[in-house]
Design a protein around this motif. Structure first.
Motif, mmCIF file in Angstrom:
data_model
loop_
_atom_site.group_PDB
_atom_site.id
_atom_site.type_symbol
_atom_site.label_atom_id
_atom_site.label_comp_id
_atom_site.label_asym_id
_atom_site.label_seq_id
_atom_site.Cartn_x
_atom_site.Cartn_y
_atom_site.Cartn_z
ATOM 1 N N PRO A 418 0.869 -0.991 0.074
ATOM 2 C CA PRO A 418 0.049 -0.013 -0.049
ATOM 3 C C PRO A 418 1.024 1.230 -0.187
ATOM 4 O O PRO A 418 1.593 1.222 0.897
ATOM 5 C CB PRO A 418 -0.877 -0.121 1.185
ATOM 6 C CG PRO A 418 -1.039 -1.545 1.623
ATOM 7 C CD PRO A 418 0.542 -2.024 1.103
ATOM 8 N N THR A 468 -6.676 -0.336 6.641
ATOM 9 C CA THR A 468 -7.140 -0.057 5.570
ATOM 10 C C THR A 468 -7.722 1.282 4.869
ATOM 11 O O THR A 468 -7.592 1.797 3.819
ATOM 12 C CB THR A 468 -8.653 -1.103 5.358
ATOM 13 O OG1 THR A 468 -8.239 -2.233 5.710
ATOM 14 C CG2 THR A 468 -9.325 -1.067 3.965
ATOM 15 N N ASP A 532 -1.714 -6.406 4.328
ATOM 16 C CA ASP A 532 -3.083 -6.412 3.921
ATOM 17 C C ASP A 532 -3.865 -7.334 4.816
ATOM 18 O O ASP A 532 -4.797 -7.297 5.377
ATOM 19 C CB ASP A 532 -3.628 -6.035 2.654
ATOM 20 C CG ASP A 532 -2.948 -5.056 2.003
ATOM 21 O OD1 ASP A 532 -2.735 -3.798 2.754
ATOM 22 O OD2 ASP A 532 -2.751 -4.822 0.788
#
Length: 549
Positions: A418, A468, A532
């Protein structure tokens, strides 16, 4: 020891310069890059430089003054080679660590620490002497220790980059770690890059900015950088360590509290004397009552000796006008996480190799299960581990770089991470908001120390949402270091609690109120990893490994 100069890819300060000032290079080349300037990092730099390797050491603070060791001091697991004394010490540690240790590593640690402590004496560390004139080499005072280590590193020709926190590791096209990037605080967060044949992570554990003594640089940055490249961790469930501190401060040196009697908010005695009573104190605090202490179990004949051995323990009380031997004083518990806990990057070879090629781990950033098992602390085995693992990692990294030769010019970073975890962004979420939210899940005693499946799952739901939603949206434009710390702390907490769910028992540090007993079937280490999607899996049972050896 070699004094070879580093090869510079930009203008270089004079030899011995501390780095981080005007004219400091934006890019350097090295055989070995060490990230972190505490005991493990400085020992790694010395070991690598001793092979003739060109070494750069980059630290988040000022090498010699930042970190938990420099702020305090500790005893060492320092065992003479006298008959079967070492073997008895190994077996005793195995029992105390709830059989998660490894005898081969324990034996190595005893031998290596003995030799390296001798080096400290040769370099001029001021060990005290006993009445017979023998040096007492079983403990170290942090300020003197780390001042000496900085001096030795500079004498060895290592290029030191102070106030230069690393932000990201760099891999080549073969997946080998070949350096790192970071920023220089004293140049307005100007970027730096070091290309290297191998990297040693010695960035410490994670105390979640709790304010524990010397631990604020320890925010899990190294763990996140390594996990972004696929590194695995171990022992992360053994992370619920809290240090005893004055009610008015964060001095978490706890050895003196073995002499304490405790009292609740009404000044009624609590049956919590000695180290074994720490849980009673914690439950009293978690119930909302203040707790008071007095060191009235210390014999008067020992008072002066205790003051001499732990002067920085007494300093805040003396400043507050408190006589700890006669006065009641309020105490609290401060989270120290994986600084005094056990978990960290899994080491998979004698040179403290991680599961990522070219990347080594030393000190608190590495899992210490092999030598501490399910129990840990601020000194003793951890102090010895910093010395020995740093020496092993630095030497192994230098050998790896020498065998591999020059790193390929083409480098790449993983593209499946990410973006908010590794690069400055123009997101809308303030890093300090994320830090506040993760602290709310890990600092309260009722959530981290006294764990249950329901409590862990509730915290994980909130932490997963942070990962997230908030981490990719971090605003790193003004505070890139703080943004990186926020992301690292969220990742660290998720690994901790996933591992804690995977161990439905209570084993020394790790407490499960819904599983209060030790389960012999769980006598194995637990690996954890992922970003994740966080995963866990058991290692081969430790006792089977011991039988095979």
């Amino acid at each position: 020891m070699s004094r070879r100069r580093i090869t510079a890819l930009g203008p270089l300060e004079p030899a011995g310069g501390s780095g981080g000032g005007a004219g400091e290079p934006d890019a350097l080349g090295a055989d070995v890059l060490v990230l972190g300037g505490g005991p493990a990092g400085t020992w790694a730099a010395l070991a690598a430089a001793g092979t003739g390797a060109r070494v750069v050491l980059a630290d988040k603070g000022f090498v010699g003054t930042s970190g938990a060791a420099a702020a305090g001091g500790n005893n060492l697991w320092y065992v003479p080679d006298d008959g079967d004394q070492r073997e008895r010490a190994v077996l005793a540690r195995e029992e105390r660590g709830a059989h998660l240790t490894d005898r081969t590593w324990l034996r190595r640690l005893v031998e290596e620490t003995w030799d390296r402590v001798g080096d400290l004496e040769a370099w001029g560390y001021p060990y005290p002497t006993d009445p017979s004139g023998r040096r007492r080499r079983s403990s170290l005072q942090g300020p003197e220790y780390m001042r000496l280590m900085r001096r030795q590193v500079l004498r060895a020709g290592v290029t030191v980059l102070d106030q230069s926190p690393a932000q990201e590791l760099v891999q080549d096209v073969d997946g080998v770690v070949v350096g790192a990037t970071g920023v220089q605080r004293q140049r307005g967060n100007a970027p730096w890059t070091v290309r290297a044949g191998a990297v040693v992570l010695a960035t410490g554990g994670c105390a979640f900015l709790s304010g524990a003594l010397g631990c604020n640089p320890d925010t899990g940055d190294g763990h996140l950088m390594a996990a972004e490249l696929g590194a695995e961790l171990s022992g992360m469930e053994f992370s619920s360590v809290y240090g005893m501190a004055p009610g008015f401060g964060a001095q978490t040196k706890g050895r003196m509290y073995q002499f304490a009697s405790y009292y609740d908010g009404e000044r009624n005695p609590i049956d919590a004397a000695g180290f074994s009573g720490r849980e009673v104190v914690a439950r009293t605090l978690a119930a909302g009552s203040p707790v008071y202490a007095r060191l009235d179990l210390a014999p008067p004949a020992l008072h002066d000796a205790l003051r001499w051995s732990q002067p920085n323990f007494f300093l805040p009380y003396d400043k507050a006008g408190v006589d700890v031997f006669t006065d009641l004083f309020e105490v609290r518990l401060v989270l120290e996480g994986t600084v005094r806990g056990t978990g960290g990057l899994a080491v998979v070879g004698d040179g403290c190799e991680t599961t990522v090629p070219g990347l080594y781990a030393a000190g608190d950033v590495a899992s210490r299960e092999l030598i501490t098992g399910a129990v840990s602390g601020g000194g003793s085995h951890n102090g010895a581990w910093a010395i020995s693992s740093g020496t092993w990692a630095g030497g192994a990294a230098a050998s790896f770089a020498r065998r591999r030769g020059a790193a390929p010019a083409a480098t790449t970073a993983r593209d499946d991470v990410p973006a908010g975890t590794r690069a400055p962004s123009s997101g809308r979420t303030a890093p300090r908001e994320v830090i506040r939210d993760v602290q709310a899940e890990v600092i309260p005693l009722e959530r981290n120390l006294f764990r249950t499946a329901d409590g862990l799952r509730g915290s994980l739901a909130r932490l997963d949402a942070l990962w997230t939603d908030a981490v990719p949206d971090l605003d790193a434009s003004a505070e890139p270091v703080k943004a990186r710390e926020a992301a690292a702390m969220v990742a660290h907490a998720r690994w901790m609690y996933r591992a804690a769910l995977a161990r439905p028992e209570s084993r020394v540090i790790h407490r499960r109120d819904d599983h209060p007993d030790l389960d012999e079937r769980l006598t194995h280490r637990i690996r954890v990893g992922g970003l994740d999607e966080v995963w866990t899996r058991p290692e081969v049972p430790v006792r089977e490994e011991e039988r095979a050896s």
